[in-house]
Design an enzyme around this catalytic site. Structure first.
Site, PDB file in Angstrom:
ATOM      1  N   LYS B  74     -45.436 113.405   1.273  1.00 20.13           N
ATOM      2  CA  LYS B  74     -45.523 112.993  -0.135  1.00 20.13           C
ATOM      3  C   LYS B  74     -45.245 111.476  -0.005  1.00 20.13           C
ATOM      4  CE  LYS B  74     -44.559 113.957  -4.990  1.00 20.13           C
ATOM      5  NZ  LYS B  74     -44.075 114.907  -5.793  1.00 20.13           N
ATOM      6  N   SER B 149     -46.936 117.021  -9.503  1.00 22.26           N
ATOM      7  CA  SER B 149     -47.189 115.638  -8.770  1.00 22.26           C
ATOM      8  C   SER B 149     -47.532 115.748  -7.336  1.00 22.26           C
ATOM      9  CB  SER B 149     -46.123 114.727  -9.151  1.00 22.26           C
ATOM     10  OG  SER B 149     -44.986 115.138  -8.423  1.00 22.26           O
ATOM     11  N   SER B 173     -43.441 120.073  -9.589  1.00 19.91           N
ATOM     12  CA  SER B 173     -44.288 119.252  -8.858  1.00 19.91           C
ATOM     13  C   SER B 173     -44.595 119.614  -7.453  1.00 19.91           C
ATOM     14  CB  SER B 173     -43.677 118.012  -8.760  1.00 19.91           C
ATOM     15  OG  SER B 173     -43.884 117.245  -9.830  1.00 19.91           O
TER      16      SER B 173
END
Lengths: 101, 482
Positions: B74, B149, B173
């Site tokens: 990420k 996210s 997330s």
């Protein structure tokens, strides 16, 4: 409670943000809806519970000692928008005469 | 192939690490123009690292548990020398000067980072649409949001671009995008994985965890990244379990709690049906179901958005154009530089949340908002602890529905926040949560079951997720990118 445009602008200034007029109007409406939703918290009782500041099991307050072997200054300065020798460069603290502030 | 099988084949010499990462890049080349998961691929460095792994194997060295496994990171996890943007323009050009603790552990396990993947700006969002850098699509239906996210992490794994991705989870997330994309997502116990080198959103909630195509891979990856780190004072020194050791033990005899306050009316019809089927699967696998009450779960979303955004407003104060990232070209004074750089660099959702957090912490409102929310989180922790005296595990749907359409909620932040209704409570109380796929909705989109365990009982949550996986037999084979 509702937040008006003035209130949104005041909080944005505290947070060092400047919003366009359109953003202020949009945020005032959206944030009012969100704060209304959050206001439902007043209907919940926390009883005698302590504030939630518990640390995970197995942690300890670490000794605050300088880390060794981390020559980060060059990397740090490589990321700087502007630097001179070993220092960060920033605009002057006091605005230039005739400047916007 | 699973990460576990790939690593086994690389360790035995049946396949090379170089061949394995080249295959991943070929897949990325094939599908990522449609999926949009990757912000950057690290082709040369990955092949170089893989070649080193092959050389070490050839010289008789034993390799780590993730040998040669292509891994997506990420865009908020630091890997020294590589750019890191958090999906934001305010970090344009920033290169991580050091490597995150969890990523160091990945490298020590011989995983190969293949690139960084998209996310909502500063991890604030539930659809990946708040990224300022790229559009990521759900591999099951390219018109749908991948969730967020960690939407890039989930989409990359679902699209078989990488068998493993790391994400971060503050209020759902990892788990929500995992559910939307039909993959497994683990938010470990708070304190289980070091956050050193993770760009902070809400420090009392943030955790790093894996997204994978099956539960065994998630257990393998969590075992690799978990463990103490003196550079993160919230990281626990409790020994890390071997998450694979008990994973096939099943759930015969365990009591699994459903939560009275998780009402069917909060779910769309398909999600309610998927949840019922998941509960049937738990019973089929031998668990006993029992209902418990956690009344404060109804306060979770509001509590979360006060606490998380209050912390975010403080954490994001460091992005001001002085030390790294974007600096406004127009600034003629220091104050102006701060304001202009932040106003130009942050997107709408980040600004909205900073303002909300600043409001909740401001004089006159602090007690009514931050203080009250912190007390409710403390009480919620007690209610969960009491529930775990009656049951071994808790379950909820991961989300109230399957994936929603891209664009559907971008102008309605509150509706977007409410998709976190089941994922925020475990974050607030610091317990582990695993999202495991439990079926498809009427549109053919995946649904997730969230399995919760007491603090540091991550192994038990994974074991139950494995039992559900085996009972339901879900296959992650998204049609849109077949």
């Amino acid at each position: 409670m509702s937040l008006d445009v003035e209130e949104v602008r005041r909080i944005a200034e505290l947070a060092r943000l400047r919003l366009s007029a359109a953003e202020e109007a949009r945020f005032a409406s959206q944030l009012s809806e969100i704060v209304d939703y959050i206001d439902q918290l007043s209907a919940f009782s926390a009883g005698a519970a302590p504030s939630d500041d518990s640390e995970p099991e197995g942690t300890d307050d670490a000794n605050d000692v300088p880390a060794e072997g981390r020559p980060l200054l060059d990397d740090f300065l490589d990321n700087a928008p502007a630097s001179l020798d070993r220092f960060l460069l920033v605009p002057q603290v006091k605005a230039t005469p005739g400047g916007a502030e | 192939m699973t990460a576990e099988a790939l690593a086994g084949a690389v360790r035995s010499g049946e396949r090379t690490a170089v061949g394995t990462v080249e295959q991943a890049f070929a897949r990325i080349d094939q599908v990522d123009a449609s999926v949009g998961a990757f912000l950057e691929v690290w082709r040369d460095q990955a092949v170089e690292r893989a070649a080193d792994i092959d050389r070490r194997r050839d010289s008789g060295e034993s390799l780590g548990p993730l040998a040669g496994v292509p891994t997506a990171l990420k865009d908020n996890l630091s890997l020294a020398g590589h750019e890191l943007n958090c999906g934001s323009r305010i970090l344009s050009g920033y290169r991580a000067p050091y490597t995150a603790g969890a990523v160091e552990r990945l490298l020590a396990a011989d995983a190969v980072p293949v690139g960084r993947v998209n996310m909502d700006e500063f991890a604030m969002g539930s659809s990946c649409e708040n990224s300022r850098l790229a559009d990521t699509r759900n591999p099951w239906d390219l018109d749908m949001a991948p969730g967020g996210s960690s939407g890039g992490s989930a989409a990359a794994v679902a699209a078989t671009e990488a068998p493993l991705a790391l994400g971060s989870d503050t209020g759902g997330s990892i788990r929500q995008p995992a559910a939307f994309c039909g993959v497994v997502g683990v938010k470990p116990t708070y304190g289980r994985v070091s956050r050193y080198g993770l760009v902070a959103f809400a420090s009392s909630l943030d955790q790093i965890g894996p997204l994978t195509r099956n539960v065994r891979d998630a257990a393998l990856a969590l075992g690799a990244i978990a463990g103490p780190d003196p550079r993160d004072s919230t990281c626990s020194e409790l020994p890390v379990e071997d998450y694979l050791e008990s994973i096939e033990d099943g759930i015969e005899g365990l009591t699994v709690g459903t939560i009275r306050e998780v009402r069917a009316s909060a779910l769309d019809e398909d999600a309610a049906e998927g949840y019922r089927q998941a509960l049937d699967a738990l019973e089929t696998a031998g668990a006993r179901l029992a209902e418990v009450s956690i009344p404060l779960i109804d306060a979770a979303v509001a509590t979360y958005y006060v606490l998380a955004n209050s912390e975010a407003s403080a954490n994001l104060a460091r992005f001001d154009g002085s030390r790294y990232g974007h600096r406004s070209a127009s600034a003629r004074s220091l104050q102006r530089m701060y304001t202009d750089s932040r106003s130009e660099g942050f997107g709408s959702e980040v600004k909205r949340r900073i303002i909300l957090g600043t409001f909740a912490l401001s004089s006159g409102y602090y007690d009514a908002y931050y203080g009250r929310a912190a007390r409710i989180a403390g009480a919620m922790r007690q209610q969960f602890a009491e529930a775990f005296e009656a049951v071994d595990l808790l379950v909820t749907p991961t989300c109230p529905s399957g994936a929603f359409a891209r664009g559907e909620r971008v102008d309605d932040p509150l509706a977007m926040y409410l998709s976190d209704v089941f994922t925020t409570p475990p974050s607030l109380v610091g317990i582990p949560g695993v999202s495991v796929p439990c079926g498809l909705d009427g549109r053919g989109l995946p649904l997730g079951l969230q399995i919760l365990a007491p603090p540091f009982a991550d192994a038990m949550a994974l074991r139950a997720a494995r039992a559900v996986e085996l009972t339901i037999g879900f296959e992650c084979n998204p049609e849109a990118i077949r």
